[in-house]
Write an enzyme that holds these catalytic residues in place. Sequence first.
Site, PDB file in Angstrom:
ATOM      1  N   GLU A   1     -26.823 -16.070  12.060  1.00  0.00           N
ATOM      2  CA  GLU A   1     -28.213 -16.499  11.849  1.00  0.00           C
ATOM      3  C   GLU A   1     -28.902 -16.285  13.185  1.00  0.00           C
ATOM      4  O   GLU A   1     -28.539 -16.895  14.180  1.00  0.00           O
ATOM      5  CB  GLU A   1     -28.227 -17.962  11.400  1.00  0.00           C
TER       6      GLU A   1
ATOM      7  N   CYS B   1     -35.386 -21.769  15.492  1.00  0.00           N
ATOM      8  CA  CYS B   1     -35.398 -20.469  14.822  1.00  0.00           C
ATOM      9  C   CYS B   1     -36.464 -20.439  13.739  1.00  0.00           C
ATOM     10  O   CYS B   1     -36.797 -19.371  13.233  1.00  0.00           O
ATOM     11  CB  CYS B   1     -34.034 -20.122  14.269  1.00  0.00           C
TER      12      CYS B   1
END
Lengths: 494, 494
Positions: free
Chosen positions: B234, B271
């Site tokens: 990720e 993120c």
Amino acid sequence: MANNFKEASVDEITQVMQQAQTAFEAYQQTSIEQKSVFLEAIAAEIEALGDGLLQKASEETNLPIPRLTGERARTTGQLRMFATMLREGSWVEASIDTANPDRAPLPKPDVRKMLTPLGPVVVFGASNFPFAYSTAGGDTASALAAGCPVVVKAHPAHAETSEMVYSAIKKAIVSSNMPGHIFQHVHGTSFESGKALVQADETAAVGFTGSTVGGLALLQYSSQRKKPIPVFSEMGSINPVVFLPDTLNKNAADLAAQYAGSITLGMGQFCTNPGLMLAIEGDGLYSFLDSLGKGIEAIKPAKMLHAGIHTAYQKKSHEALAQDGVKVIQKSAVEAQDIEALPTVALVSGKTFLANPLLHEEVFGPYSLMVNCKDEQELLKVLKSVSGQLTTTVMGTDEDFAAHKALLQLLPSIAGRVLFNGVPTGVEVCHSMVHGGPFPATTDSRFTAVGTNAVKRWVRPVCYQNCPDGLLPLALQNANPLGIWRLVDNEWKK
Amino acid sequence: MANNFKEASVDEITQVMQQAQTAFEAYQQTSIEQKSVFLEAIAAEIEALGDGLLQKASEETNLPIPRLTGERARTTGQLRMFATMLREGSWVEASIDTANPDRAPLPKPDVRKMLTPLGPVVVFGASNFPFAYSTAGGDTASALAAGCPVVVKAHPAHAETSEMVYSAIKKAIVSSNMPGHIFQHVHGTSFESGKALVQADETAAVGFTGSTVGGLALLQYSSQRKKPIPVFSEMGSINPVVFLPDTLNKNAADLAAQYAGSITLGMGQFCTNPGLMLAIEGDGLYSFLDSLGKGIEAIKPAKMLHAGIHTAYQKKSHEALAQDGVKVIQKSAVEAQDIEALPTVALVSGKTFLANPLLHEEVFGPYSLMVNCKDEQELLKVLKSVSGQLTTTVMGTDEDFAAHKALLQLLPSIAGRVLFNGVPTGVEVCHSMVHGGPFPATTDSRFTAVGTNAVKRWVRPVCYQNCPDGLLPLALQNANPLGIWRLVDNEWKK
């Protein structure tokens, strides 16, 4: 492997993939019902090709008409199964977690999830299933059902059959009013065309059924991409079968008849062919081998799919039989002609098998190797030594199962499908089927190539947070207008 | 990034992975209840570390105590959520297709499927979540729940915090009577140790949260393996937010306040930080920018996680701001000191953005770029030009949504999560959450890193064919002794 079709150039492939991407956007605007009708129309158009299709496939593959008739039924059955799955609708894994504005310290948002298509899927069909794992086979049907455009590279060994199936799909595209490029068909006999298909910008996923060399080459091409994509290669297996002592003692002749049939079915040209057998030394085993030998002796050689597969079978079986300690149990009593395969079973000790990795390799054809183990410990060691498998089978009585707990625990760790008292050849197309398994059986053990769950290879989840009800996809709206099973606040509801 | 811990050697990593494999076999013999108790014990032991853990983490990461207190609660909450998931049991996706011996031409076998663990999972935690995405974070909790042993490489930027959490896990292993090596912890500041962990024979899967460079390096190492394994990296995202005209005209000040907060939350070190904003030129937009500027001006700089991240922020933000046509809207009124980040928002035209790929890159920190589009067509073009995203958000009124159908259709194609009238920062831990998305947000868009479905990264399906009831796993037995939701002959039943 040459044929009469022109190899697609890299430029042509680039254009094909761009067309697929455009079709993807249009296809997403079609309804569930339209997609279902499309899949059913493909099935009907394949049937409308009649006996001509069967004859062409038989000419190209040497497979007998009755087998091809059955395979055609499986293929049209799969297409209709995916249409039914679309209408039933719960395959999208809709789940809903409703909001809680009063939660402290932060309010809980409304979050709803479902599966959505990845994009253009490239399919490389199999030589041994000209219908069911090829042009309109399981990969194509599941990808179209998922909502993905499909580009098939025709298998060079049955390129004319592939063209005929393609003509049926084209008719279905027109009659169902689908985007023209939702399905495209290219020819290619080189690794270059495969590379171009896998490395095109628009390619979102790859499905492959075939040899380890081919499957790994595609994975390698994909690893050179800037943007990684999923590659699902199904690459075959030796499908170990364990025969336990009590059943060998009681049922040797019956077991032998069952397995002489399974080993030679379709001249052994199945990825689920039982290429490895295991048993513990004893009278039951010898009695089984005696019957198995008689069974194999009586089976006549038949033509293999094509010269390349025949050459590989000759090479691999001769190589295996030439290893120290490997003994032929029996071959067919009839000599093999031309590109016919000679049914053969062989025997080796557990110790020799463990020491020789060549014996672990697949011999694609009507061949199986029995490993004679000195005790259960050695049998477990042999089983642990083989790599990932599509299937593994145990033949035993209740007494056997009670006496071999460690074996039963080991079986699921090596394969995608564990069978009890049956043969691995024959793959039921259903929700619960897993036709997959740890590497090298496939490149991603988390998916299956057969059954409704095959669709899961071509989709990804998307969630919607605090989306107004009217803007949600139908599958996620409050009123459940599709009437599908959904996980709502942790309860399955319809 | 140096710390006081000794780098694990390749030999040590080899041994660690072998120990993990041995633990895997033992762990499979533990019951669902034992695994649940283990996960809960980890949560309790982390809490038992008390304020000392928070203080250490704050020292190492510069994150404030209240934020870390919340993150600790999320971490222990996740561990308990997975324990609940195990006891509830339907996560194994049990499905049963019963036999039909009378079916023609072939009898239908009994086939039953469920999910089973892959094997040892290697976890690389994140610098920005020392608890929730690190040592005992979501990857670890989901892998242990799946039935997989875990090896964590401590993040060098908070290695002491990681050691403290490891000490808690060790206590839980002892108190829950788990295999000693079910969780292992190594240190390493080099790419070499990461490579050795990814390439070890026993490694069955990899979870990573962090930079694109790091995530792609692991994928590259994995592609060199003989046996391919899943790598879930990720790698962050610029999380485009579209502000539609009607809401800008009506709610400019409120929207600006919301987004000044979201852009600078945790000094932008998420993120899901909204790094890209899009709107159509007009008075509403200018009014929004005016308010947003005032909001950003009022937010004080704060220390970033570590010097490396600060240096990268300086470099990336200066680089972006130096591009032709990029104009600073506002910076914080207070000068940044030491490794503090200066909150900054900037403006660029759609045309300039489309022509300059550098502006598409993530600037990890309290930074966001507004793209001023001349019309809806340009806005759609800008949105299509950005790569795969974790999230995308649309801010609008009902009138806006009715007037921008094409935009709403586009949103799910670029991200794993689509938000309406909210901020992307903050990820709800629930069944329906998708924290994932198309590359380069992650390396495999088919999975999520947050929520119960995160467990699906570490499992594969296995099916049992014609297995005697007593030999089936409990989840698949006729009597449903676990009382779980199962798909039985196409109906969900409990």
